[in-house]
Design an enzyme around this catalytic site. Structure first.
Site, short mmCIF file in Angstrom:
data_model
loop_
_atom_site.label_atom_id
_atom_site.label_comp_id
_atom_site.label_asym_id
_atom_site.label_seq_id
_atom_site.Cartn_x
_atom_site.Cartn_y
_atom_site.Cartn_z
CG HIS A 151 -1.84 -0.86 0.89
ND1 HIS A 151 -2.32 -2.08 1.55
CD2 HIS A 151 -3.47 -0.72 0.58
CE1 HIS A 151 -3.47 -2.69 1.37
NE2 HIS A 151 -4.08 -1.86 0.78
CE LYS A 155 -3.75 -0.53 4.72
NZ LYS A 155 -5.00 -0.15 4.99
N1 LIG Z 1 -12.63 -1.13 2.78
C1 LIG Z 1 -11.85 -0.59 1.72
O1 LIG Z 1 -12.16 -1.16 0.55
C2 LIG Z 1 -10.91 0.47 1.97
C3 LIG Z 1 -10.30 0.93 0.69
C4 LIG Z 1 -9.39 2.10 1.15
C5 LIG Z 1 -9.20 2.44 2.19
N2 LIG Z 1 -9.71 1.85 3.36
C6 LIG Z 1 -9.48 2.41 4.74
O2 LIG Z 1 -10.46 3.44 4.91
C7 LIG Z 1 -9.81 4.43 5.77
C8 LIG Z 1 -9.59 5.78 5.34
O3 LIG Z 1 -8.67 5.65 4.18
P1 LIG Z 1 -8.13 7.03 3.30
O4 LIG Z 1 -7.27 6.57 2.25
O5 LIG Z 1 -9.43 7.74 2.80
O6 LIG Z 1 -7.70 7.88 4.40
P2 LIG Z 1 -7.48 9.50 4.27
O7 LIG Z 1 -7.54 9.97 3.16
O8 LIG Z 1 -6.34 9.98 5.59
O9 LIG Z 1 -8.66 10.10 5.04
C9 LIG Z 1 -9.14 10.34 6.66
C10 LIG Z 1 -10.37 10.75 6.78
O10 LIG Z 1 -10.64 10.74 8.19
C11 LIG Z 1 -10.78 12.17 8.72
N3 LIG Z 1 -10.32 12.25 10.06
C12 LIG Z 1 -9.17 12.28 10.72
N4 LIG Z 1 -8.88 12.41 11.83
C13 LIG Z 1 -10.16 12.85 12.19
C14 LIG Z 1 -11.09 13.37 13.48
N5 LIG Z 1 -10.18 13.20 14.49
N6 LIG Z 1 -12.09 13.63 13.17
C15 LIG Z 1 -12.93 13.51 12.18
N7 LIG Z 1 -12.62 13.20 11.10
C16 LIG Z 1 -11.13 12.83 11.04
C17 LIG Z 1 -9.97 13.07 7.70
O11 LIG Z 1 -10.23 14.42 7.67
P3 LIG Z 1 -9.20 15.57 7.27
O12 LIG Z 1 -9.43 15.45 5.65
O13 LIG Z 1 -9.90 16.80 7.99
O14 LIG Z 1 -8.02 15.13 7.63
C18 LIG Z 1 -10.14 12.31 6.25
O15 LIG Z 1 -11.24 12.87 5.97
C19 LIG Z 1 -8.58 3.78 6.45
O16 LIG Z 1 -9.00 3.16 7.38
C20 LIG Z 1 -8.17 2.78 5.25
O17 LIG Z 1 -7.38 1.69 5.53
C21 LIG Z 1 -10.53 0.83 3.12
#
Ligand SMILES: NC(=O)c1ccc[n+]([C@@H]2O[C@H](COP(=O)([O-])OP(=O)(O)OC[C@H]3O[C@@H](n4cnc5c(N)ncnc54)[C@H](OP(=O)(O)O)[C@@H]3O)[C@@H](O)[C@H]2O)c1
Length: 261
Positions: A151, A155
């Site tokens: 990844h 991550k």
């Molecule tokens: N299930 C699946 O198929 C799949 C696929 C891809 C990823 N994922 C998982 O999905 C999750 C997110 O991945 P991503 O790549 O989208 O991550 P990301 O780009 O880092 O997004 C994280 C989000 O969480 C928000 N956040 C962080 N701290 C917060 C807080 N204290 N209060 C409220 N909001 C908060 C961030 O807000 P800000 O924008 O304000 O920082 C952002 O909107 C991870 O766990 C990843 O492993 C799952």
């Protein structure tokens, strides 16, 4: 009739992809997009002529929605969970990296609302899980099984939720307990691998969206089953389709397999 969908952590990489998918979808009404008030998108209209603005009024957004999609952080998901239970809004969780304690909270909440917990929402990965189960039943006992996942450099959790899910599917097929058989670090052991261990290796580099390869190594040949996400759209497509399905389910804890089957 359209399904009213809210998106949590709507400013994240996956949140933005879900927004794109939801806005383009003819069967979806995007009713809420939650973000932190410090984010530059806060109070701005969600793009492409939507009437919805980014907000942090979670209770209002949940009460107006038939399902909420969450790809965030474990602690953020757990906070949303409480509100979703109060609002009785079904919750699709794509977030990964939960502790056992957090998983217990999710399980309890599913007695009140429908919850779909999916470490990977891509339809292709879920087809891969079926292939892995088949391979394990055919040659799992005689094979050395190794899972290699890669990844992007940002991550947070490791190994990925998908790698753990793959390990569990293989171990379940073989009647083993993945938590007992998984090996993440061989740097201290200095012994040959045991027959029934399942090795897990993690790569974190650059902007790799998500790659999972499972080796079934026999004495004279190797079967390799691999999935590569080309971009995040595959996760968003699956999440949105599954969310439409989840909105119509009774309370309970579901997986992508329940939706696909
Ligand atoms: N299930 C699946 O198929 C799949 C696929 C891809 C990823 N994922 C998982 O999905 C999750 C997110 O991945 P991503 O790549 O989208 O991550 P990301 O780009 O880092 O997004 C994280 C989000 O969480 C928000 N956040 C962080 N701290 C917060 C807080 N204290 N209060 C409220 N909001 C908060 C961030 O807000 P800000 O924008 O304000 O920082 C952002 O909107 C991870 O766990 C990843 O492993 C799952």
């Amino acid at each position: 009739m359209k399904t009213a969908i809210a998106v949590n952590a709507a400013t994240g990489k996956m949140g933005q992809q879900i927004i794109d998918e939801a806005i383009d979808h003819t069967a979806i009404d995007l009713t809420a997009a939650f973000c932190r008030s410090a984010h530059p998108f806060y109070n701005k209209t969600v793009r492409r002529s939507s009437n919805t603005s980014y907000s942090n009024d979670i209770d209002k957004g949940l009460s107006e929605s038939q399902v909420v999609i969450d790809f965030s952080l474990p602690s953020v998901t757990v906070a949303l969970l409480e509100r979703a239970v109060l609002a009785k809004t079904p919750l699709l969780i794509g977030t990964t990296g939960f502790t056992e304690q957090q998983l217990t909270l999710i399980d309890s909440a599913s007695q009140v609302i429908p919850i779909l917990l999916a470490p990977n929402t891509s339809i292709g990965v879920n087809a891969t899980l079926s292939l892995l189960s088949k391979a394990a039943s055919l040659i799992g006992k005689e094979s050395n099984i190794e899972i290699i996942e890669s990844h992007h450099k940002n991550k947070l959790d490791a190994p990925s939720g998908t790698a753990i899910k793959m390990g569990n599917v293989i171990a379940d097929t073989l009647g083993l307990d993945f938590s007992e058989r998984s090996v993440y670090d061989r740097s201290e052991t200095n012994t040959p691998r045991s027959e029934s261990e399942i090795g897990v290796s993690v790569v974190r580099a650059g902007s790799i969206v998500g790659e999972h390869k499972v080796l079934f190594a026999l004495e004279n040949e190797i079967i390799s089953i691999e999935h590569k996400a080309q971009n995040r759209k595959c996760f968003a497509e699956g999440a949105v389709k599954a969310a439409i399905w989840l909105a119509k389910q009774n309370s309970g804890l579901y997986s992508m397999k329940d939706f696909i089957d």
